[in-house]
Design a protein around this motif. Structure first.
Motif, PDB file in Angstrom:
ATOM      1  N   GLU A 297       0.909  -1.200  -0.131  1.00 54.03           N
ATOM      2  CA  GLU A 297      -0.199  -0.042  -0.171  1.00 54.03           C
ATOM      3  C   GLU A 297       0.701   1.407  -0.188  1.00 54.03           C
ATOM      4  OE1 GLU A 297      -3.184   0.462   2.889  1.00 54.03           O
ATOM      5  OE2 GLU A 297      -3.013  -1.749   3.283  1.00 54.03           O
TER       6      GLU A 297
ATOM      7  N   VAL B 165       2.043   2.041  -3.376  1.00 55.51           N
ATOM      8  CA  VAL B 165       1.091   2.378  -4.376  1.00 55.51           C
ATOM      9  C   VAL B 165       0.956   3.839  -4.084  1.00 55.51           C
ATOM     10  CG1 VAL B 165      -1.217   2.270  -4.892  1.00 55.51           C
ATOM     11  CG2 VAL B 165      -0.060   0.270  -4.251  1.00 55.51           C
ATOM     12  N   MET B 166       0.709   4.260  -2.663  1.00 56.89           N
ATOM     13  CA  MET B 166       0.621   5.690  -2.238  1.00 56.89           C
ATOM     14  C   MET B 166       1.739   6.531  -3.037  1.00 56.89           C
ATOM     15  SD  MET B 166      -0.230   5.194   1.708  1.00 56.89           S
ATOM     16  CE  MET B 166      -1.989   4.571   2.131  1.00 56.89           C
ATOM     17  N   ARG B 167       2.954   5.982  -2.897  1.00 53.82           N
ATOM     18  CA  ARG B 167       4.209   6.663  -3.554  1.00 53.82           C
ATOM     19  C   ARG B 167       3.940   7.231  -5.045  1.00 53.82           C
ATOM     20  NH1 ARG B 167       7.071  10.179  -1.788  1.00 53.82           N
ATOM     21  NH2 ARG B 167       9.310   9.631  -2.637  1.00 53.82           N
ATOM     22  N   LEU B 168       3.457   5.748  -5.592  1.00 56.75           N
ATOM     23  CA  LEU B 168       3.347   5.809  -7.214  1.00 56.75           C
ATOM     24  C   LEU B 168       2.214   6.971  -7.311  1.00 56.75           C
ATOM     25  CD1 LEU B 168       4.127   2.351  -7.918  1.00 56.75           C
ATOM     26  CD2 LEU B 168       5.587   4.401  -8.130  1.00 56.75           C
ATOM     27  N   VAL B 169       1.207   6.900  -6.668  1.00 55.44           N
ATOM     28  CA  VAL B 169       0.106   8.001  -6.937  1.00 55.44           C
ATOM     29  C   VAL B 169       0.223   9.379  -6.448  1.00 55.44           C
ATOM     30  CG1 VAL B 169      -1.557   6.079  -7.212  1.00 55.44           C
ATOM     31  CG2 VAL B 169      -1.249   7.691  -5.386  1.00 55.44           C
ATOM     32  N   GLY B 170       1.660   9.643  -6.033  1.00 53.52           N
ATOM     33  CA  GLY B 170       2.034  10.853  -5.934  1.00 53.52           C
ATOM     34  C   GLY B 170       2.016  11.428  -4.662  1.00 53.52           C
ATOM     35  N   ALA B 171       1.711  10.611  -3.694  1.00 51.65           N
ATOM     36  CA  ALA B 171       1.711  10.987  -2.383  1.00 51.65           C
ATOM     37  C   ALA B 171       2.973  11.273  -1.604  1.00 51.65           C
ATOM     38  CB  ALA B 171       0.997  10.016  -1.333  1.00 51.65           C
ATOM     39  N   GLY B 172       3.185  12.447  -0.813  1.00 54.89           N
ATOM     40  CA  GLY B 172       4.650  12.884  -0.202  1.00 54.89           C
ATOM     41  C   GLY B 172       4.769  11.902   0.761  1.00 54.89           C
TER      42      GLY B 172
ATOM     43  N   ILE C 140       2.088  10.215   3.737  1.00 52.30           N
ATOM     44  CA  ILE C 140       1.875   8.624   3.790  1.00 52.30           C
ATOM     45  C   ILE C 140       2.269   8.156   5.447  1.00 52.30           C
ATOM     46  CG2 ILE C 140       2.938   6.393   3.157  1.00 52.30           C
ATOM     47  CD1 ILE C 140       3.486   7.475   0.447  1.00 52.30           C
TER      48      ILE C 140
END
Lengths: 311, 226
Positions: free
Chosen positions: A217, A220-227, A231
């Protein structure tokens, strides 16, 4: 960080907490054990210190005066004792106070009280109870009193009847007590340190495993652009929540436990009722137990998430 | 817009994933990257998302060398690139709505935007009635449509779809490709990796063919030739 972001982070932490119910319960249980160990350690420390203080308090030197001794000379001796750097306190108990204490102690013993009434004069003498700052200093005070006694008895009528101090047996007991208190403190510290470190390591590992299960997870968060912060922060909220709930459970467990053990500790260890101590110091306990839990949860989560953020 | 400049990737065990790969992508293009398994398609996508670093060469996005962006700033790049994966990669503990909202929250969008855009984008992929379903309650095709909705919601410049139909049946495959075509028609650049011959042949768009880490063909209006 603005208010909207803070609200989102908090909400995400709470949602993850409730939706990962099994992981949350498991983490809380392990952290509860850790905090319980921390709490027991505090109680053990309190009992140990109280017992040692009690033992130390029992060590003193009593100077018994003759019944004829004039009060100003007794107070003179009190002052010169107080001037000694080794002396912690000197308590003067006058003949009247000694008598009152005696009556109080024997208030249920009519026979003794009657016998006392038969006497014309107060048979009790005044006493000085001398306490040293440290157990090792009794020898110096004893030497001083020995000298004083010789000086006081030279020429005039003696004012000191007897001094209960410093025979070989007394000295040995004091020396042994000193060794015991020192080793107990040292051993206690080592045991406490090992227990706390082990428990913290177990808690840390549990949270690491909990976050390990979320590693995909996080990716995925990193790949959708979350800092990184966005996260990491909800995991820290979750960890803090684990700590807070574990802390509250631990504090609740201590209530019946200390109540049940309170009488026993008071009778056995002398003086401290841990239930009374727990209730009167509850805010401090809350701060230490819940604070430790929250800090542990937040730190463990912070560190555990870090390794998965490196993409 | 995107430029791969002599990019090579050699892993620690000396296996070569990419070898001297160069090509560029113009805004609004629809590019398919084809090749057998192990040809280097996924490594190429990982390079573009800065998930992997090249052993040599550079990848540029709007004249910025992607691999010189520090780790804490990489999210700015990733917000400009929507991603769709073969295994969907939805957040399992979040509903369809929350999965899409997460991408918007991460981009710092307002609550009003989220409340209006998420239902709208779910309608676009025909999932308006599954808004509160968790991924486990959705079929493969539905999960992939949620993933596409998440990829487009922040209106990125590019969408990278890595084998998006790999786990889907022909009907769902057709639907996903149609959605990607529609997004491309609206002006978004699409980079699609696949080894589905039917998909490539029906698209009639630019095809880059890879084999053992090298680009062996680059056809303007290509077909699946391997």
């Amino acid at each position: 960080m603005d208010w909207t972001t803070a609200k989102r982070i908090f909400r995400a932490g709470m949602l993850d907490f409730s939706r990962n119910a099994f992981v949350s319960v498991a983490s809380i249980l392990v952290m509860t054990v850790t905090l319980f160990v921390v709490g027991v350690t505090i109680f053990a420390g309190v009992i140990l210190n109280a017992t040692l203080d009690e033992l130390r308090d029992k060590a003193d030197i009593n100077v018994y005066f003759t019944t004829m001794a004039p009060e100003e000379r007794m107070l003179e001796l009190k002052s010169s004792l107080e001037a000694l750097p080794e002396v912690e306190s000197v308590e003067y108990i006058s003949r009247d106070e000694a008598l009152a204490a005696f009556r109080e102690r024997h208030k249920d013993d009519q026979l003794t009280l009657q016998a006392l009434e038969e006497l014309e004069d107060n048979p009790l003498s005044a006493v000085l109870n001398v306490r040293a700052r440290d157990i090792s200093q009794y020898e110096a005070i004893a030497a001083f009193l020995n000298k004083e006694q010789e000086a006081l008895t030279a020429g005039e009528a003696p004012i000191i009847d007897k001094i209960n101090f410093y025979n070989e047996q007394h000295r040995q007991a004091l020396a042994r007590l000193e060794v015991i208190t020192d080793s107990a403190q040292r051993l206690g510290f080592v045991v406490i340190a090992i227990l706390i470190l082990t428990s913290i390591a177990i808690s840390f590992n549990t949270l690491r495993l909990a976050i390990y299960s979320s590693r995909d997870e996080i990716q995925v968060m990193r790949l959708v652009g979350a800092g990184q912060f966005y996260i990491r922060a909800p995991f820290m909220v979750e960890g803090t929540l684990y700590g807070l709930i574990s802390g509250i459970i631990t504090l609740l467990l201590f209530y019946p436990l200390t109540w049940w053990l309170g009488g026993a500790t008071q009778g056995f260890f002398g003086g401290v009722n841990i239930f009374g101590y727990y209730v009167s110091n509850f805010p401090l306990f809350f701060l230490i137990i819940a604070g430790t839990g929250m800090l542990l949860g937040a730190t463990a989560s912070f560190l555990a998430v870090r390794r998965y953020l490196k993409i | 817009m995107i430029y791969f400049d002599r990019v090579s990737k050699v892993y620690a065990d000396d296996s070569v994933a990419l070898e001297d790969v160069s090509f560029s992508v113009e805004p609004g293009e629809f590019i398919s990257v084809v090749g057998h398994s192990g040809a280097g398609k996924t490594t190429l996508v990982k390079m573009l998302l800065a998930e992997e670093h090249p052993t040599s060469g550079s990848v540029f996005f709007e004249s910025i060398n992607i691999h010189e962006i520090p780790l804490h700033r990489i999210n700015d790049l990733r917000r400009k690139i929507g991603t769709v994966f073969q295994d969907f990669r939805l957040l399992p503990n979040k509903t369809a709505y929350e999965n899409i909202a997460f991408a918007m929250e991460a981009a710092g969008r307002s609550e009003e935007d989220i409340h209006s855009d998420v239902p709208h984008v779910l309608e676009l992929v025909d999932l308006g009635d599954k808004i509160n379903n968790f991924p486990a309650q959705l079929s493969g095709g539905e999960q992939q449509r949620v993933a596409i909705a998440r990829a487009i919601v922040n209106q990125p410049d590019v969408i990278v779809a890595d084998e998006p139909t790999g786990n889907l049946d022909p009907v769902n495959t057709f639907e996903i490709v149609q959605i990607l075509k529609k997004i491309n028609d609206l002006g978004t650049t699409i980079i699609l990796t696949t080894h589905n011959k039917g998909v490539i042949d029906s698209l009639k768009k630019r095809v880059i063919t890879m084999d053992r880490g090298k680009v062996i063909r680059d056809d303007r209006e290509g077909k699946y030739i391997l």
